[in-house]
Design a protein around this motif. Sequence first.
Motif, PDB file in Angstrom:
ATOM      1  N   GLN A 137      76.286  43.038  97.740  1.00 23.33           N
ATOM      2  CA  GLN A 137      76.616  42.898  96.317  1.00 23.33           C
ATOM      3  C   GLN A 137      75.737  41.868  95.635  1.00 23.33           C
ATOM      4  O   GLN A 137      75.310  42.037  94.488  1.00 23.33           O
ATOM      5  CB  GLN A 137      78.094  42.525  96.172  1.00 23.33           C
ATOM      6  CG  GLN A 137      79.052  43.649  96.539  1.00 23.33           C
ATOM      7  CD  GLN A 137      80.499  43.233  96.391  1.00 23.33           C
ATOM      8  OE1 GLN A 137      80.801  42.084  96.057  1.00 23.33           O
ATOM      9  NE2 GLN A 137      81.407  44.168  96.651  1.00 23.33           N
ATOM     10  N   SER A 138      75.446  40.768  96.339  1.00 22.57           N
ATOM     11  CA  SER A 138      74.588  39.741  95.741  1.00 22.57           C
ATOM     12  C   SER A 138      73.144  40.209  95.606  1.00 22.57           C
ATOM     13  O   SER A 138      72.387  39.706  94.764  1.00 22.57           O
ATOM     14  CB  SER A 138      74.651  38.461  96.586  1.00 22.57           C
ATOM     15  OG  SER A 138      74.120  38.692  97.885  1.00 22.57           O
ATOM     16  N   MET A 139      72.730  41.185  96.435  1.00 21.03           N
ATOM     17  CA  MET A 139      71.370  41.703  96.368  1.00 21.03           C
ATOM     18  C   MET A 139      71.180  42.700  95.224  1.00 21.03           C
ATOM     19  O   MET A 139      70.039  43.020  94.878  1.00 21.03           O
ATOM     20  CB  MET A 139      70.990  42.397  97.692  1.00 21.03           C
ATOM     21  CG  MET A 139      70.864  41.467  98.876  1.00 21.03           C
ATOM     22  SD  MET A 139      70.491  42.398 100.380  1.00 21.03           S
ATOM     23  CE  MET A 139      70.617  41.090 101.590  1.00 21.03           C
ATOM     24  N   GLU A 140      72.259  43.232  94.705  1.00 25.84           N
ATOM     25  CA  GLU A 140      72.142  44.231  93.656  1.00 25.84           C
ATOM     26  C   GLU A 140      71.397  43.670  92.443  1.00 25.84           C
ATOM     27  O   GLU A 140      70.665  44.391  91.749  1.00 25.84           O
ATOM     28  CB  GLU A 140      73.535  44.726  93.241  1.00 25.84           C
ATOM     29  CG  GLU A 140      74.264  45.526  94.312  1.00 25.84           C
ATOM     30  CD  GLU A 140      73.560  46.815  94.649  1.00 25.84           C
ATOM     31  OE1 GLU A 140      72.843  47.363  93.783  1.00 25.84           O
ATOM     32  OE2 GLU A 140      73.712  47.297  95.788  1.00 25.84           O
ATOM     33  N   ALA A 141      71.591  42.383  92.176  1.00 26.15           N
ATOM     34  CA  ALA A 141      70.944  41.787  90.999  1.00 26.15           C
ATOM     35  C   ALA A 141      69.474  41.452  91.245  1.00 26.15           C
ATOM     36  O   ALA A 141      68.726  41.184  90.298  1.00 26.15           O
ATOM     37  CB  ALA A 141      71.700  40.527  90.585  1.00 26.15           C
ATOM     38  N   ALA A 199      79.468  41.461 101.060  1.00 25.76           N
ATOM     39  CA  ALA A 199      79.242  40.458 100.013  1.00 25.76           C
ATOM     40  C   ALA A 199      77.745  40.214  99.802  1.00 25.76           C
ATOM     41  O   ALA A 199      77.281  40.040  98.665  1.00 25.76           O
ATOM     42  CB  ALA A 199      79.948  39.155 100.382  1.00 25.76           C
ATOM     43  N   GLN A 200      76.971  40.210 100.899  1.00 31.21           N
ATOM     44  CA  GLN A 200      75.526  40.031 100.775  1.00 31.21           C
ATOM     45  C   GLN A 200      74.891  41.187 100.004  1.00 31.21           C
ATOM     46  O   GLN A 200      73.999  40.984  99.168  1.00 31.21           O
ATOM     47  CB  GLN A 200      74.899  39.925 102.159  1.00 31.21           C
ATOM     48  CG  GLN A 200      75.239  38.649 102.918  1.00 31.21           C
ATOM     49  CD  GLN A 200      74.542  38.581 104.258  1.00 31.21           C
ATOM     50  OE1 GLN A 200      73.447  39.126 104.418  1.00 31.21           O
ATOM     51  NE2 GLN A 200      75.165  37.908 105.215  1.00 31.21           N
ATOM     52  N   ARG A 234      67.464  44.797 102.107  1.00 32.68           N
ATOM     53  CA  ARG A 234      68.729  45.466 101.820  1.00 32.68           C
ATOM     54  C   ARG A 234      68.904  46.695 102.719  1.00 32.68           C
ATOM     55  O   ARG A 234      70.003  46.965 103.225  1.00 32.68           O
ATOM     56  CB  ARG A 234      68.778  45.868 100.348  1.00 32.68           C
ATOM     57  CG  ARG A 234      70.082  46.535  99.909  1.00 32.68           C
ATOM     58  CD  ARG A 234      70.058  46.784  98.398  1.00 32.68           C
ATOM     59  NE  ARG A 234      71.292  47.394  97.967  1.00 32.68           N
ATOM     60  CZ  ARG A 234      71.553  48.700  97.985  1.00 32.68           C
ATOM     61  NH1 ARG A 234      70.594  49.524  98.424  1.00 32.68           N
ATOM     62  NH2 ARG A 234      72.708  49.172  97.578  1.00 32.68           N
ATOM     63  N   ASP A 267      81.395  39.977 105.208  1.00 37.32           N
ATOM     64  CA  ASP A 267      80.244  39.131 104.884  1.00 37.32           C
ATOM     65  C   ASP A 267      79.039  39.964 104.449  1.00 37.32           C
ATOM     66  O   ASP A 267      78.369  39.647 103.445  1.00 37.32           O
ATOM     67  CB  ASP A 267      79.876  38.272 106.094  1.00 37.32           C
ATOM     68  CG  ASP A 267      80.922  37.206 106.387  1.00 37.32           C
ATOM     69  OD1 ASP A 267      81.732  36.928 105.465  1.00 37.32           O
ATOM     70  OD2 ASP A 267      80.935  36.667 107.506  1.00 37.32           O
TER      71      ASP A 267
END
Length: 379
Positions: free
Chosen positions: A332-336, A329-330, A346, A326
Amino acid sequence: MRKTVTCGALLSLAAQIALAQPGPSPAGEITASSEEDRAAGYCDFVRGVGSAEAALEVAPELFAAFGVVNAGEATAGAGTTPLGEPTPRVTAGVNYDVVGLYRGRAIRRRAEADCRRQRALIVLESAIRQGNGLGEETALEARARVLDDALPHAEAMLKALRDDLKLGQVTLEEMNAVQVRLDGLRQLATTTQVARERLAARPRFKAGERLEGVLNELRAADDQFEEYNGSLRRSRAWRLSLRGGYDRLIDVDQDVPLFGQLTLSYNLGHLWQGSANARAREGRRKATIDDVSGVPQRVNELIAELRVVQRTEEGRLREVSTLVSDLEAQLQSMEALQTREIRRFRGYVMLELTRLRAEQAYLRAHVESLQTFLGARAQ
């Protein structure tokens, strides 16, 4: 006399060869580590005692005697009659019991069985000393590797936050939250190191060994030890003696003052030894199993305890692995998202992920070690 000495020397040489023959290496025997063999002293002791006892069994016996016997002839009214008269007699020679070869070999094999038994006992005692921490050494090592790799990056991140605090880009509360997470990782690293040093001071259980396998080896060695004891008791009922040497009657004419004799003796008590030895062997086996304070009982209790630990650790591993997935995945979503607030959050998530990854590595290694020691996954 020279022949007697020569025969004795040859029999002594045969005895030395018999003693020099190495005993068999039974299948499944625990091999001694080249680095550390805690049973080495005990094995040297029992082998030395066995060799000393076997030496007397397989070696020939020299004897000599001097005395007076009734010999010669006397003249009576009816003619020459062997009434006898005191005559000095000298006897010397070699006596050898052929059955002693069997007894000497059995004694040496019994010593090897005793050594195997002691080696298995020490291995199992090491496992008992480890207790429910058995297998934790590799788990702590796995956790330490994760922390060693992550802590330098975490320290650099905290330093960057302090610089941002001076510039007013982060609040003190935000930096303190990261500081608390980092202190937790430091404390976890310290606790891990202390636990590793504590386990290192205890006797180690060899990696790859199965507790039940070593326990079976102990039972087999102990049973073999008693089997050789029974064989020695049975062998004492037989005696096949070769006896020869020099026999001289002083003042009596003898063409060849030598003698030789082969004697076979059998003790009828041997007929009742079979059932008694079988009862002794079975009684020893049952006594070992029923001893509530003995090593087998304590090992069985440890196995049951470790199976509970294994099931618990497997459940924790599944939970921690889900949390790691989990958080990954969070991240990875913060990279953008490159806002200042997201970057601060982060870093916080990365520290938590590091702690969970360290725990995941510990649990995975611990479960694998327990599966090796126990031999099968607990159901």
